[in-house]
Design a protein around this motif. Structure first.
Motif, PDB file in Angstrom:
ATOM      1  N   GLN A  36      31.558  36.218  51.270  1.00 35.37           N
ATOM      2  CA  GLN A  36      31.208  35.271  50.227  1.00 35.37           C
ATOM      3  C   GLN A  36      32.501  34.838  49.550  1.00 35.37           C
ATOM      4  O   GLN A  36      33.476  35.590  49.531  1.00 35.37           O
ATOM      5  CB  GLN A  36      30.275  35.924  49.205  1.00 35.37           C
ATOM      6  CG  GLN A  36      29.017  36.482  49.853  1.00 35.37           C
ATOM      7  CD  GLN A  36      28.119  37.199  48.873  1.00 35.37           C
ATOM      8  OE1 GLN A  36      27.237  36.580  48.318  1.00 35.37           O
ATOM      9  NE2 GLN A  36      28.345  38.476  48.671  1.00 35.37           N
ATOM     10  N   VAL A  38      33.821  33.781  45.976  1.00 37.11           N
ATOM     11  CA  VAL A  38      33.463  33.754  44.563  1.00 37.11           C
ATOM     12  C   VAL A  38      34.724  33.881  43.721  1.00 37.11           C
ATOM     13  O   VAL A  38      35.481  34.849  43.873  1.00 37.11           O
ATOM     14  CB  VAL A  38      32.482  34.901  44.221  1.00 37.11           C
ATOM     15  CG1 VAL A  38      32.117  34.885  42.734  1.00 37.11           C
ATOM     16  CG2 VAL A  38      31.224  34.834  45.085  1.00 37.11           C
ATOM     17  N   VAL A  89      27.857  31.870  48.404  1.00 35.62           N
ATOM     18  CA  VAL A  89      27.263  33.206  48.418  1.00 35.62           C
ATOM     19  C   VAL A  89      26.315  33.325  49.603  1.00 35.62           C
ATOM     20  O   VAL A  89      25.945  32.335  50.232  1.00 35.62           O
ATOM     21  CB  VAL A  89      26.521  33.482  47.087  1.00 35.62           C
ATOM     22  CG1 VAL A  89      27.505  33.508  45.918  1.00 35.62           C
ATOM     23  CG2 VAL A  89      25.425  32.460  46.834  1.00 35.62           C
ATOM     24  N   ASP A 128      25.856  41.217  42.334  1.00 35.81           N
ATOM     25  CA  ASP A 128      24.498  40.667  42.333  1.00 35.81           C
ATOM     26  C   ASP A 128      23.945  40.509  40.919  1.00 35.81           C
ATOM     27  O   ASP A 128      23.245  39.540  40.625  1.00 35.81           O
ATOM     28  CB  ASP A 128      23.557  41.565  43.143  1.00 35.81           C
ATOM     29  CG  ASP A 128      23.871  41.577  44.628  1.00 35.81           C
ATOM     30  OD1 ASP A 128      24.514  40.627  45.102  1.00 35.81           O
ATOM     31  OD2 ASP A 128      23.464  42.534  45.310  1.00 35.81           O
ATOM     32  N   LYS A 132      26.975  36.663  40.471  1.00 40.30           N
ATOM     33  CA  LYS A 132      26.021  35.909  41.288  1.00 40.30           C
ATOM     34  C   LYS A 132      24.787  35.518  40.468  1.00 40.30           C
ATOM     35  O   LYS A 132      24.277  34.411  40.604  1.00 40.30           O
ATOM     36  CB  LYS A 132      25.622  36.699  42.530  1.00 40.30           C
ATOM     37  CG  LYS A 132      26.703  36.678  43.604  1.00 40.30           C
ATOM     38  CD  LYS A 132      26.394  37.557  44.772  1.00 40.30           C
ATOM     39  CE  LYS A 132      25.327  37.015  45.665  1.00 40.30           C
ATOM     40  NZ  LYS A 132      25.121  37.832  46.885  1.00 40.30           N
TER      41      LYS A 132
END
Length: 195
Positions: A36, A38, A89, A128, A132
Motif C-alpha cells: 500500500q 500511504v 490502499v 487500519d 486508513k
C-alpha cells in the motif's frame, strides 16, 4: 513435500515493512505485491495467517452473493484502491455498489468503494484503525466493517455528517446488518467459522 518432514519454525509474528519511497517506486512494484502507498511510504506485509484469511473469505462469500443479486462488485485483497492521487490502499474486502461501478478500472478502484472491511492483525491494526480509517472517511466510504478475530467482534462504522461513526458492534455471536446495503446482514458465527 509432506509437512511432517519439514522443519517448521514456530508461528511467525507478522512483521510489516514500511519505508519511505516515491509514488513512482510504488508503481514499479510487481503486479500482486502486497503493498500500500500511504503518506509517502510503501507498506508491505507478509501473507496473512490462515485464521485471518478464513474471516476474509467467509465475509467475502456473503458479500459476493449480495453483489450478484444487487448489481454490485465485491473483491478481496490485493486490489488497489486509489483514495487520492498518491494514497493507495488494499482493504481486505471491498464492495462497490451499482451506483459507483464507474469507479472500477483494470487498475483497481478509483475513488471510494461503498463498503470496506478489514480483519485486524497485530502488525497492521494501527494502520487500519488510524490512517486508513481517516482516509476511508475523507474519501467517502459509506461503511467500514472492522473484524477482530482474536475476540470475535465486529464494529460497523457508517458515514455520518460527523464522519465514520459506530452504528453496530457485535461480540461473539448474533446478527449484524449493514446500515448502507439494504438487506445485507451476516451471522457473526458464519464469519468466524473455521473450515
Amino acid at each position: 513435500m509432506p509437512t511432517d518432514t519439514l522443519a517448521l519454525e514456530p508461528l511467525r509474528v507478522e512483521a510489516p515493512v514500511s519505508y519511505p519511497a516515491t509514488f513512482e517506486a510504488w508503481l514499479a512494484l510487481p503486479e500482486g505485491a502486497p503493498a500500500q502507498y500511504v503518506d509517502g511510504h510503501i507498506h508491505m506485509t507478509p501473507a496473512p495467517l490462515l485464521s485471518h484469511q478464513d474471516v476474509v473469505l467467509n465475509f467475502y462469500t456473503l458479500l459476493r452473493a449480495y453483489a450478484i443479486a444487487h448489481g454490485g462488485y465485491a473483491a478481496v485483497a490485493p486490489v488497489d484502491v486509489y483514495l487520492e492521487e498518491r494514497l493507495v490502499v488494499q482493504p481486505d474486502v471491498l464492495y462497490v455498489a451499482a451506483d459507483r461501478r464507474d469507479r472500477l478500472s483494470e487498475r483497481g478502484v478509483i475513488g471510494a468503494p461503498t463498503l470496506v472491511a478489514e480483519v485486524l492483525s497485530p502488525s497492521t491494526a494501527h494502520l487500519d484503525l488510524g490512517r486508513k480509517r481517516r482516509a476511508y472517511e475523507e474519501a467517502g466510504v459509506l461503511e467500514y466493517w472492522i473484524f477482530d478475530r482474536h475476540v470475535q467482534t465486529v464494529d460497523v462504522l457508517t458515514a455520518t455528517d460527523a464522519g465514520l461513526r459506530t452504528s453496530a458492534r457485535v461480540y461473539d455471536e448474533g446478527t449484524v446488518a449493514s446500515a448502507v446495503l439494504t438487506g445485507f446482514e451476516v451471522e457473526l458465527a458464519d464469519v468466524f467459522a473455521r473450515p
